[in-house]
Design a protein around this motif. Structure first.
Motif, PDB file in Angstrom:
ATOM      1  N   ALA A  15       6.763  20.214   3.237  1.00 50.48           N
ATOM      2  CA  ALA A  15       6.806  18.820   2.947  1.00 50.48           C
ATOM      3  C   ALA A  15       6.634  18.204   4.415  1.00 50.48           C
ATOM      4  O   ALA A  15       7.102  18.320   4.992  1.00 50.48           O
ATOM      5  N   ILE A  16       6.144  16.854   4.913  1.00 50.04           N
ATOM      6  CA  ILE A  16       6.067  16.073   6.135  1.00 50.04           C
ATOM      7  C   ILE A  16       6.109  14.747   5.602  1.00 50.04           C
ATOM      8  O   ILE A  16       5.116  14.433   5.093  1.00 50.04           O
ATOM      9  N   GLY A  17       6.889  13.682   6.855  1.00 51.11           N
ATOM     10  CA  GLY A  17       6.285  12.241   6.606  1.00 51.11           C
ATOM     11  C   GLY A  17       5.179  11.448   6.311  1.00 51.11           C
ATOM     12  O   GLY A  17       5.311  10.641   5.391  1.00 51.11           O
ATOM     13  N   ASP A  18       4.386  11.602   7.118  1.00 55.01           N
ATOM     14  CA  ASP A  18       2.806  11.041   6.941  1.00 55.01           C
ATOM     15  C   ASP A  18       1.702  11.446   7.805  1.00 55.01           C
ATOM     16  O   ASP A  18       1.631  12.653   8.405  1.00 55.01           O
ATOM     17  N   GLU A  19       1.137  10.710   7.313  1.00 55.51           N
ATOM     18  CA  GLU A  19      -0.351  11.943   7.854  1.00 55.51           C
ATOM     19  C   GLU A  19      -0.862  12.067   9.122  1.00 55.51           C
ATOM     20  O   GLU A  19      -1.861  12.881   9.518  1.00 55.51           O
ATOM     21  N   GLN A  20       0.064  10.933  10.510  1.00 54.36           N
ATOM     22  CA  GLN A  20      -0.814  11.789  11.638  1.00 54.36           C
ATOM     23  C   GLN A  20       0.275  12.933  11.803  1.00 54.36           C
ATOM     24  O   GLN A  20      -0.086  13.590  12.236  1.00 54.36           O
ATOM     25  N   LEU A 235      -9.953   6.404   3.393  1.00 53.03           N
ATOM     26  CA  LEU A 235      -8.720   6.176   3.344  1.00 53.03           C
ATOM     27  C   LEU A 235      -7.697   4.680   4.084  1.00 53.03           C
ATOM     28  O   LEU A 235      -8.754   4.122   4.047  1.00 53.03           O
ATOM     29  N   ALA A 236      -6.458   4.455   4.148  1.00 54.42           N
ATOM     30  CA  ALA A 236      -6.462   3.152   3.815  1.00 54.42           C
ATOM     31  C   ALA A 236      -7.015   2.504   5.443  1.00 54.42           C
ATOM     32  O   ALA A 236      -7.405   1.172   5.897  1.00 54.42           O
ATOM     33  N   ASN A 237      -6.485   3.194   6.362  1.00 57.47           N
ATOM     34  CA  ASN A 237      -6.431   2.674   8.067  1.00 57.47           C
ATOM     35  C   ASN A 237      -7.990   2.445   8.324  1.00 57.47           C
ATOM     36  O   ASN A 237      -8.266   2.182   8.888  1.00 57.47           O
ATOM     37  N   PRO A 238      -8.824   3.521   8.518  1.00 60.15           N
ATOM     38  CA  PRO A 238      -9.862   3.364   8.317  1.00 60.15           C
ATOM     39  C   PRO A 238     -10.693   2.496   7.752  1.00 60.15           C
ATOM     40  O   PRO A 238     -11.689   1.835   7.871  1.00 60.15           O
ATOM     41  N   LEU A 239     -10.332   2.418   5.959  1.00 59.89           N
ATOM     42  CA  LEU A 239     -11.222   1.481   5.541  1.00 59.89           C
ATOM     43  C   LEU A 239     -10.283  -0.474   6.330  1.00 59.89           C
ATOM     44  O   LEU A 239     -11.707  -1.251   6.471  1.00 59.89           O
ATOM     45  N   GLY A 260      -8.658   4.975  -1.838  1.00 58.16           N
ATOM     46  CA  GLY A 260      -8.466   6.418  -0.693  1.00 58.16           C
ATOM     47  C   GLY A 260      -6.855   5.627  -0.756  1.00 58.16           C
ATOM     48  O   GLY A 260      -7.171   6.261   0.079  1.00 58.16           O
ATOM     49  N   LEU A 261      -6.398   4.613  -1.205  1.00 56.27           N
ATOM     50  CA  LEU A 261      -5.011   3.707  -0.313  1.00 56.27           C
ATOM     51  C   LEU A 261      -3.967   3.960  -1.707  1.00 56.27           C
ATOM     52  O   LEU A 261      -4.538   3.682  -2.694  1.00 56.27           O
ATOM     53  N   LEU A 262      -2.838   4.155  -1.120  1.00 57.70           N
ATOM     54  CA  LEU A 262      -1.668   4.217  -2.260  1.00 57.70           C
ATOM     55  C   LEU A 262      -1.022   2.750  -2.392  1.00 57.70           C
ATOM     56  O   LEU A 262      -2.094   2.235  -1.888  1.00 57.70           O
ATOM     57  N   THR A 263      -1.125   2.718  -3.535  1.00 59.58           N
ATOM     58  CA  THR A 263      -0.547   0.549  -4.126  1.00 59.58           C
ATOM     59  C   THR A 263       0.178   0.080  -3.341  1.00 59.58           C
ATOM     60  O   THR A 263       0.164  -1.638  -2.626  1.00 59.58           O
ATOM     61  N   SER A 264       0.800   1.243  -1.995  1.00 65.84           N
ATOM     62  CA  SER A 264       1.485   0.425  -1.401  1.00 65.84           C
ATOM     63  C   SER A 264       1.211  -0.283  -0.497  1.00 65.84           C
ATOM     64  O   SER A 264       1.667  -1.656   0.660  1.00 65.84           O
ATOM     65  N   GLN A 265      -0.109   0.381   0.441  1.00 65.58           N
ATOM     66  CA  GLN A 265      -0.798   0.098   1.234  1.00 65.58           C
ATOM     67  C   GLN A 265      -2.010  -0.861   1.236  1.00 65.58           C
ATOM     68  O   GLN A 265      -2.781  -1.360   2.197  1.00 65.58           O
ATOM     69  N   PRO A 280     -10.167 -10.555  -2.538  1.00 63.70           N
ATOM     70  CA  PRO A 280      -9.603  -9.632  -4.170  1.00 63.70           C
ATOM     71  C   PRO A 280      -9.877  -9.958  -5.625  1.00 63.70           C
ATOM     72  O   PRO A 280      -9.983 -11.247  -5.509  1.00 63.70           O
ATOM     73  N   VAL A 281     -11.257  -8.847  -6.197  1.00 66.01           N
ATOM     74  CA  VAL A 281     -11.394  -9.750  -7.241  1.00 66.01           C
ATOM     75  C   VAL A 281     -10.594  -8.948  -8.357  1.00 66.01           C
ATOM     76  O   VAL A 281     -10.200  -9.392  -9.531  1.00 66.01           O
ATOM     77  N   ARG A 282     -10.138  -7.662  -8.594  1.00 63.93           N
ATOM     78  CA  ARG A 282      -9.834  -7.080  -9.820  1.00 63.93           C
ATOM     79  C   ARG A 282      -9.163  -6.167  -8.259  1.00 63.93           C
ATOM     80  O   ARG A 282      -9.053  -5.370  -7.497  1.00 63.93           O
ATOM     81  N   HIS A 283      -7.933  -5.051  -9.508  1.00 60.57           N
ATOM     82  CA  HIS A 283      -6.958  -4.350  -8.193  1.00 60.57           C
ATOM     83  C   HIS A 283      -6.852  -3.007  -9.621  1.00 60.57           C
ATOM     84  O   HIS A 283      -5.368  -3.864 -10.327  1.00 60.57           O
ATOM     85  N   LEU A 284      -7.506  -2.108  -9.669  1.00 59.69           N
ATOM     86  CA  LEU A 284      -6.560  -1.278 -10.841  1.00 59.69           C
ATOM     87  C   LEU A 284      -5.583  -0.126 -10.595  1.00 59.69           C
ATOM     88  O   LEU A 284      -5.912   0.480  -8.662  1.00 59.69           O
ATOM     89  N   LYS A 285      -4.568   0.107 -10.026  1.00 53.75           N
ATOM     90  CA  LYS A 285      -3.924   1.303 -10.004  1.00 53.75           C
ATOM     91  C   LYS A 285      -3.392   2.192 -11.225  1.00 53.75           C
ATOM     92  O   LYS A 285      -3.588   1.905 -12.251  1.00 53.75           O
ATOM     93  N   ILE A 286      -3.911   3.635 -10.661  1.00 56.92           N
ATOM     94  CA  ILE A 286      -3.817   4.345 -11.187  1.00 56.92           C
ATOM     95  C   ILE A 286      -3.340   6.190 -10.286  1.00 56.92           C
ATOM     96  O   ILE A 286      -3.863   6.394  -9.633  1.00 56.92           O
ATOM     97  N   GLU A 287      -2.478   6.348 -11.330  1.00 58.48           N
ATOM     98  CA  GLU A 287      -1.854   7.688 -10.938  1.00 58.48           C
ATOM     99  C   GLU A 287      -0.636   7.878  -9.142  1.00 58.48           C
ATOM    100  O   GLU A 287      -1.056   8.578  -8.424  1.00 58.48           O
ATOM    101  N   GLY A 288      -0.506   6.230  -8.991  1.00 56.75           N
ATOM    102  CA  GLY A 288      -0.223   6.060  -7.750  1.00 56.75           C
ATOM    103  C   GLY A 288      -0.657   5.249  -6.375  1.00 56.75           C
ATOM    104  O   GLY A 288      -0.719   4.850  -4.916  1.00 56.75           O
ATOM    105  N   TRP A 289      -2.469   5.423  -7.112  1.00 57.75           N
ATOM    106  CA  TRP A 289      -3.379   5.352  -6.108  1.00 57.75           C
ATOM    107  C   TRP A 289      -3.629   3.738  -6.319  1.00 57.75           C
ATOM    108  O   TRP A 289      -3.959   3.206  -7.830  1.00 57.75           O
TER     109      TRP A 289
END
Length: 298
Positions: A15-20, A235-239, A260-265, A280-289
């Motif tokens: 395991a490693i810390g982040d995308e980069q 993914l969050a950054n490209p978006l 393609g983004l984590l809920t924290s992003q 924003p109109v709607r925000h769905l959260k599924i399995e941490g995404w």
């Protein structure tokens, strides 16, 4: 008598810390091993960390591999490496057997082996797990499909763009529901071919146009737009980076589905698009995404 059972493979994981950091170590390891010596893959976890896995046909030199990973990612990561042997198994068949049809509103994503399990009142989207990313079993794909179903019930939609199409599942869903042309794009040449083939297999090959493109600068986007609906499961950054270019291709009162983004992003992505006039109109959260539905205020 020889057995058709595939041989066991050897696996190393860490395991490693982040995308980069994950991309860096994957690039380093891919350059070290000759093609065919090892298969290297990285996957993001809901907690934001990344799992990196290497598969070998022959047992790897564990001390050497730890040294290589340590040089690329640090000693702490190298010490946390684990090694095991993966049993001989037809992993593609096993993955398909484990993937049950996934319902998402009017849509059901399924493999070829489950065609008969799609209810008559649902739109089946046939995607094989072995082909590319986006089988419908990931929370981001399901979130996009649920939001797409909601949009199609509440709004009259004309021109549709699926940005970063992957297997083409979202473009196929939109084309099947609307019986209208959809433009899909991906930066990866293999994904473009997979999406085209999937569209053909799902009976919408004449409706889904798939192009290879990075960003939104290709003339195809201007010719096919402005879009009433954009789907982007990336993914969050490209978006965030695409917010300005995407807003330039939107029709008045257009709708945008992002995932393609984590809920924290999510808050950072929402802020980038709000700055471009989308609310924003709607925000769905599924399995941490998270999956977002935004509307152009113009």
């Amino acid at each position: 008598m020889t057995s058709s059972q595939p041989p066991a493979t050897y696996r190393a994981s860490f395991a490693i810390g982040d995308e980069q950091a994950a991309k860096h170590v994957v690039d380093v390891l891919t350059e070290i091993f000759f093609e065919g010596d090892a298969a290297v893959a990285a996957f993001e976890r809901p907690d934001g960390r990344w799992d990196v896995t290497l598969h070998f046909a022959d047992a790897p030199d564990q001390p050497l591999l730890r040294e290589l990973v340590g040089n690329a990612a640090g000693e702490d990561v190298a010490r946390g490496m684990s090694f095991d042997t993966v049993e001989a198994k037809d992993w593609v068949k096993a993955s398909l057997d484990d993937l049950v049809p996934v319902p998402a509103g009017r849509f059901v994503v399924h493999g070829q082996h489950d065609r008969a399990r799609v209810p008559n009142n649902k739109l089946g989207i046939e995607i094989e797990a072995a082909l590319a990313f986006g089988t419908g079993h990931h929370g981001t794909t399901r979130g996009c499909l649920l939001l797409l179903d909601h949009v199609l019930k509440a709004h009259r939609i004309g021109r549709v763009l699926d940005l970063g199409t992957g297997t083409g599942v979202l473009a196929i869903a939109a084309a099947k529901a609307l019986r209208w042309k959809v433009l899909a794009s991906d930066i990866d040449a293999a994904s473009v071919e997979v999406a085209r083939e999937n569209a053909r297999l799902n009976g919408v090959g004449d409706l889904v146009t798939v192009i290879r493109a990075s960003g939104l600068g290709a003339p195809d986007f201007a010719q096919a737009g402005p879009f009433d609906l954009v789907l982007a499961n990336i993914l969050a950054n490209p978006l965030k980076q695409l917010a300005g270019a995407m807003s330039a291709h939107l029709a008045p009162r257009a709708l945008v589905i992002l995932s393609g983004l984590l809920t924290s992003q999510a808050s950072g992505v929402i802020a980038a698009y709000r700055a471009r006039g989308l609310v924003p109109v709607r925000h769905l959260k599924i399995e941490g995404w998270s999956s977002l539905l935004l509307r152009s205020a113009n």
